[in-house]
Design a protein around this motif. Structure first.
Motif, mmCIF file in Angstrom:
data_model
loop_
_atom_site.group_PDB
_atom_site.id
_atom_site.type_symbol
_atom_site.label_atom_id
_atom_site.label_comp_id
_atom_site.label_asym_id
_atom_site.label_seq_id
_atom_site.Cartn_x
_atom_site.Cartn_y
_atom_site.Cartn_z
ATOM 1 N N ARG A 13 0.857 -1.327 0.095
ATOM 2 C CA ARG A 13 0.015 0.051 -0.043
ATOM 3 C C ARG A 13 0.756 1.138 -0.125
ATOM 4 N N ASP A 14 1.902 1.287 0.973
ATOM 5 C CA ASP A 14 2.687 2.364 1.032
ATOM 6 C C ASP A 14 3.641 2.598 -0.445
ATOM 7 N N LEU A 15 3.774 1.482 -0.956
ATOM 8 C CA LEU A 15 4.571 1.431 -2.270
ATOM 9 C C LEU A 15 3.799 2.018 -3.315
ATOM 10 N N ALA A 16 2.658 1.688 -3.482
ATOM 11 C CA ALA A 16 1.476 2.085 -4.320
ATOM 12 C C ALA A 16 0.915 3.645 -4.157
ATOM 13 N N GLN A 17 1.029 4.013 -2.671
ATOM 14 C CA GLN A 17 0.729 5.450 -2.730
ATOM 15 C C GLN A 17 1.837 6.211 -3.033
ATOM 16 N N SER A 18 3.269 5.709 -2.832
ATOM 17 C CA SER A 18 4.401 6.513 -3.267
ATOM 18 C C SER A 18 4.355 6.490 -4.752
ATOM 19 N N ASP A 19 4.188 5.665 -5.412
ATOM 20 C CA ASP A 19 4.260 5.443 -6.859
ATOM 21 C C ASP A 19 3.008 6.544 -7.444
ATOM 22 N N ALA A 20 1.997 6.583 -6.760
ATOM 23 C CA ALA A 20 1.003 7.545 -7.209
ATOM 24 C C ALA A 20 1.414 9.161 -7.118
ATOM 25 N N ARG A 21 2.128 9.142 -5.921
ATOM 26 C CA ARG A 21 2.389 10.633 -5.811
ATOM 27 C C ARG A 21 3.444 10.873 -6.832
ATOM 28 N N LEU A 22 4.435 9.853 -7.046
ATOM 29 C CA LEU A 22 5.694 10.097 -7.977
ATOM 30 C C LEU A 22 4.845 10.381 -9.356
ATOM 31 N N TYR A 23 4.005 9.601 -9.642
ATOM 32 C CA TYR A 23 3.209 9.748 -11.233
ATOM 33 C C TYR A 23 2.440 11.207 -11.135
ATOM 34 N N ARG A 24 2.006 11.623 -10.075
ATOM 35 C CA ARG A 24 1.213 13.038 -10.044
ATOM 36 C C ARG A 24 2.525 13.941 -10.101
ATOM 37 N N GLY A 25 3.435 14.098 -9.309
ATOM 38 C CA GLY A 25 4.748 14.799 -9.420
ATOM 39 C C GLY A 25 5.299 15.010 -10.693
ATOM 40 N N LEU A 26 5.550 13.580 -11.393
ATOM 41 C CA LEU A 26 6.000 13.585 -12.911
ATOM 42 C C LEU A 26 5.135 14.324 -13.663
ATOM 43 N N GLU A 27 3.747 14.307 -13.726
ATOM 44 C CA GLU A 27 2.884 14.793 -14.210
ATOM 45 C C GLU A 27 2.904 16.499 -14.214
ATOM 46 N N GLU A 28 2.949 17.051 -13.167
ATOM 47 C CA GLU A 28 3.117 18.433 -12.806
ATOM 48 C C GLU A 28 4.422 18.881 -13.575
ATOM 49 N N GLU A 29 5.439 18.307 -13.081
ATOM 50 C CA GLU A 29 6.913 18.693 -13.405
ATOM 51 C C GLU A 29 7.067 18.622 -15.126
ATOM 52 N N LEU A 30 6.266 17.722 -15.560
ATOM 53 C CA LEU A 30 6.475 17.692 -17.092
ATOM 54 C C LEU A 30 5.427 18.658 -17.991
ATOM 55 N N GLY A 31 4.430 19.114 -17.104
ATOM 56 C CA GLY A 31 3.562 20.108 -17.580
ATOM 57 C C GLY A 31 2.543 19.436 -18.605
ATOM 58 N N ASP A 32 2.331 18.096 -18.185
ATOM 59 C CA ASP A 32 1.519 17.314 -19.096
ATOM 60 C C ASP A 32 0.096 17.582 -18.770
ATOM 61 N N THR A 33 -0.816 18.280 -19.669
ATOM 62 C CA THR A 33 -2.003 18.637 -19.492
ATOM 63 C C THR A 33 -3.009 17.741 -20.083
ATOM 64 N N ARG A 34 -2.397 16.755 -20.693
ATOM 65 C CA ARG A 34 -3.424 15.942 -21.512
ATOM 66 C C ARG A 34 -3.760 14.859 -20.261
ATOM 67 N N PRO A 35 -5.014 14.238 -20.434
ATOM 68 C CA PRO A 35 -5.573 13.232 -19.634
ATOM 69 C C PRO A 35 -4.613 11.957 -19.769
ATOM 70 N N ALA A 36 -4.180 11.444 -18.649
ATOM 71 C CA ALA A 36 -3.629 9.981 -18.677
ATOM 72 C C ALA A 36 -4.517 8.840 -19.265
ATOM 73 N N PRO A 37 -3.961 8.011 -20.114
ATOM 74 C CA PRO A 37 -4.832 7.133 -20.653
ATOM 75 C C PRO A 37 -5.529 6.127 -19.771
ATOM 76 N N SER A 38 -4.733 5.810 -18.595
ATOM 77 C CA SER A 38 -5.328 5.156 -17.291
ATOM 78 C C SER A 38 -4.916 5.911 -16.014
ATOM 79 N N PRO A 39 -5.413 6.779 -15.358
ATOM 80 C CA PRO A 39 -5.085 7.196 -14.144
ATOM 81 C C PRO A 39 -4.667 6.100 -13.305
ATOM 82 N N PRO A 40 -3.774 6.414 -12.309
ATOM 83 C CA PRO A 40 -3.115 5.514 -11.032
ATOM 84 C C PRO A 40 -4.509 5.234 -10.430
ATOM 85 N N SER A 41 -5.200 6.218 -10.060
ATOM 86 C CA SER A 41 -6.357 5.840 -9.064
ATOM 87 C C SER A 41 -7.135 4.572 -9.737
#
Length: 163
Positions: A13-41
């Motif tokens: 669970r902690d690993l999955a939450q960490s990966d989800a936070r990493l994914y969100r951080g990467l998305e923000e850092e890359l400025g990717d505004t297009r919707p993810a094909p399959s969001p982590p949630s």
């Protein structure tokens, strides 16, 4: 075995939450505004946060361990309700339902066959979560620009023999 499974669940669970936070951080850092094909949630569906009622049914030592996992301090002398409030106010939120002890394990204290059946079901659930985690890693790899050839090579890596 139940305690080991609970520990493994909490770690995943902690690993999955960490990966989800990493994914969100990467998305923000890359400025990717297009919707993810399959969001982590969506990958973690079925693993909803525990409700207040579910947490109230847990023991105080278990609630303390959840608080410690989130590096919360000042826990001594707190009531169960206060610990639950701390968990709900933490940025990671309350623990996921999968981190809570299984009622089936408690109910089958005397039956070895029932415990084995519960372990089998838990193993299947764990395998499903690992599959979703693999999908999340692939999404992250795609997001950061890993080539499809490299991802395909990783997916065809030899499987380790059972021990």
């Amino acid at each position: 075995m139940g305690q080991l499974t609970d520990t493994l669940r909490a770690t995943l669970r902690d690993l999955a939450q960490s990966d989800a936070r990493l994914y969100r951080g990467l998305e923000e850092e890359l400025g990717d505004t297009r919707p993810a094909p399959s969001p982590p949630s969506a990958l973690l569906e079925g693993d909803a946060p525990a409700s207040r009622e579910e947490l109230k049914a847990q023991t105080k030592p278990l609630l303390l361990s959840f608080c410690r996992q989130r590096s919360l301090s000042g826990l001594s002398g707190r009531t169960k309700d206060q610990l639950i409030d701390l968990l709900f106010s933490h940025p990671d939120g309350p623990p996921l339902r999968s981190a809570l002890p299984s009622k089936a394990i408690k109910a089958s204290k005397g039956g070895a066959a029932a415990a084995k059946a519960v372990a089998s079901v838990e193993l299947q659930a764990l395998e499903q979560r690992l599959d979703r985690l693999e999908q999340l890693v692939l999404l992250i790899a795609r997001q950061v620009g890993v080539s499809p050839e490299a991802m395909a090579q990783l997916l065809t890596a030899p499987v380790l023999p059972p021990t």
